[in-house]
Design an enzyme around this catalytic site. Sequence first.
Site, mmCIF file in Angstrom:
data_model
loop_
_atom_site.group_PDB
_atom_site.id
_atom_site.type_symbol
_atom_site.label_atom_id
_atom_site.label_comp_id
_atom_site.label_asym_id
_atom_site.label_seq_id
_atom_site.Cartn_x
_atom_site.Cartn_y
_atom_site.Cartn_z
ATOM 1 N N ASP A 243 0.481 -1.465 0.357
ATOM 2 C CA ASP A 243 -0.239 0.530 0.293
ATOM 3 C C ASP A 243 0.837 1.180 0.115
ATOM 4 O O ASP A 243 2.360 1.426 0.367
ATOM 5 C CB ASP A 243 -0.641 -0.258 1.394
ATOM 6 C CG ASP A 243 -2.272 0.738 0.603
ATOM 7 O OD1 ASP A 243 -3.077 0.306 1.065
ATOM 8 O OD2 ASP A 243 -2.496 1.905 0.635
ATOM 9 N N ASP B 203 4.460 3.107 -4.300
ATOM 10 C CA ASP B 203 3.359 3.948 -5.161
ATOM 11 C C ASP B 203 2.966 2.481 -6.115
ATOM 12 O O ASP B 203 4.371 3.005 -6.861
ATOM 13 C CB ASP B 203 4.186 4.636 -5.497
ATOM 14 C CG ASP B 203 3.569 6.008 -5.819
ATOM 15 O OD1 ASP B 203 2.675 5.946 -6.734
ATOM 16 O OD2 ASP B 203 3.898 6.834 -6.700
ATOM 17 N N VAL B 204 1.763 2.361 -6.965
ATOM 18 C CA VAL B 204 1.497 1.620 -8.230
ATOM 19 C C VAL B 204 2.173 2.294 -9.275
ATOM 20 O O VAL B 204 2.166 1.910 -10.563
ATOM 21 C CB VAL B 204 0.148 1.563 -8.134
ATOM 22 C CG1 VAL B 204 0.267 -0.015 -7.267
ATOM 23 C CG2 VAL B 204 -0.621 2.274 -8.221
ATOM 24 N N TYR C 204 -12.793 8.172 -13.727
ATOM 25 C CA TYR C 204 -13.104 6.833 -12.819
ATOM 26 C C TYR C 204 -13.932 6.188 -13.654
ATOM 27 O O TYR C 204 -13.502 4.449 -13.499
ATOM 28 C CB TYR C 204 -13.827 7.424 -11.271
ATOM 29 C CG TYR C 204 -13.741 5.494 -10.488
ATOM 30 C CD1 TYR C 204 -13.048 5.580 -9.353
ATOM 31 C CD2 TYR C 204 -15.295 5.133 -10.910
ATOM 32 C CE1 TYR C 204 -13.189 4.396 -9.024
ATOM 33 C CE2 TYR C 204 -15.285 3.655 -9.526
ATOM 34 C CZ TYR C 204 -14.163 3.562 -8.730
ATOM 35 O OH TYR C 204 -14.406 1.899 -8.704
ATOM 36 N N LYS D 125 -12.105 2.275 -14.811
ATOM 37 C CA LYS D 125 -12.976 1.551 -14.576
ATOM 38 C C LYS D 125 -12.030 0.426 -15.347
ATOM 39 O O LYS D 125 -13.021 -1.303 -16.219
ATOM 40 C CB LYS D 125 -13.374 1.593 -13.757
ATOM 41 C CG LYS D 125 -13.443 1.507 -11.893
ATOM 42 C CD LYS D 125 -12.175 0.870 -11.971
ATOM 43 C CE LYS D 125 -11.513 1.375 -9.825
ATOM 44 N NZ LYS D 125 -10.400 0.202 -9.359
ATOM 45 N N THR E 230 -16.771 1.992 1.905
ATOM 46 C CA THR E 230 -15.470 2.073 2.786
ATOM 47 C C THR E 230 -14.895 3.227 2.485
ATOM 48 O O THR E 230 -15.370 4.144 2.258
ATOM 49 C CB THR E 230 -14.736 1.695 1.386
ATOM 50 O OG1 THR E 230 -14.519 1.887 -0.660
ATOM 51 C CG2 THR E 230 -14.787 0.388 0.637
#
Length: 253
Positions: free
Chosen positions: A44, A70-71, A163, A167, A198
């Site tokens: 994460d 950090d992806v 977003y 996706k 969440t």
Amino acid sequence: MTGVAPAAGLLTGRRVVVIGGASGIGLATVRAAAAAGAAVAVLDADADGAAGAAAQARAAGASACAHAVDVTRETQVADVLDAVAADLGGIDAVLHVAGVMSGQGTDVTDLPLELWQRVIEVNLTGPFLVAKHAVRHLADGHGVLVLVGSKAGVLTGSGSVPYGASKGGLHGLALTLARQLGPRGIRVHTLCPGDIDTPLMRRSLDEARANGTDGAQVARIEAALGRPEDVASVLTLLAAPASAGIAGTVYTG
């Protein structure tokens, strides 16, 4: 496919990486995978959150490690996955849950380019980089890669332009990876949940209100939010050999 806790022993002997495991669906998945017998690596951007999640897994009796990543940084992604493979002695499943949700309620004409680029970078480039560098560690014949998408951008639109686009793109990425990696025995899925309770979703709903979205509409979404644990149970099942016969996109409530 919701509401059932993963069976104890379902992931015994499996080494599972949860990316975005510090909170929300990711944290619920760390707990579920540990309860099912997996050795778990928690990745994460929130280093303290990842460490806390790994500590919870160890308290439940699982082997667990944590790494900050950090992806969107390719070198970090490659190095961390190499380190995880060394920690766990290999990788059997990668569950990519990390993502951001911004721009809720913002009209496309008012959307800053910088916001668009950030969401696409985290939600689409990040999973690409993870897939690119996870594949060399996923064993041919029984490796699993699951990218967590959304019904938004696949079955419906989204309240956020970037977003929904990210996706939808992630779904296409997973379908293409499945076609490319399937002959090697690496199973690839997109898991597409609906609206889940969440911290990320709660912040997004607050943003929608602030941007003028009808309050009654936001309240209806809040009242129907699903549980992270239900999504985690499906992710845990997909990581298991028991799901070898499942292919393609999986939807949850």
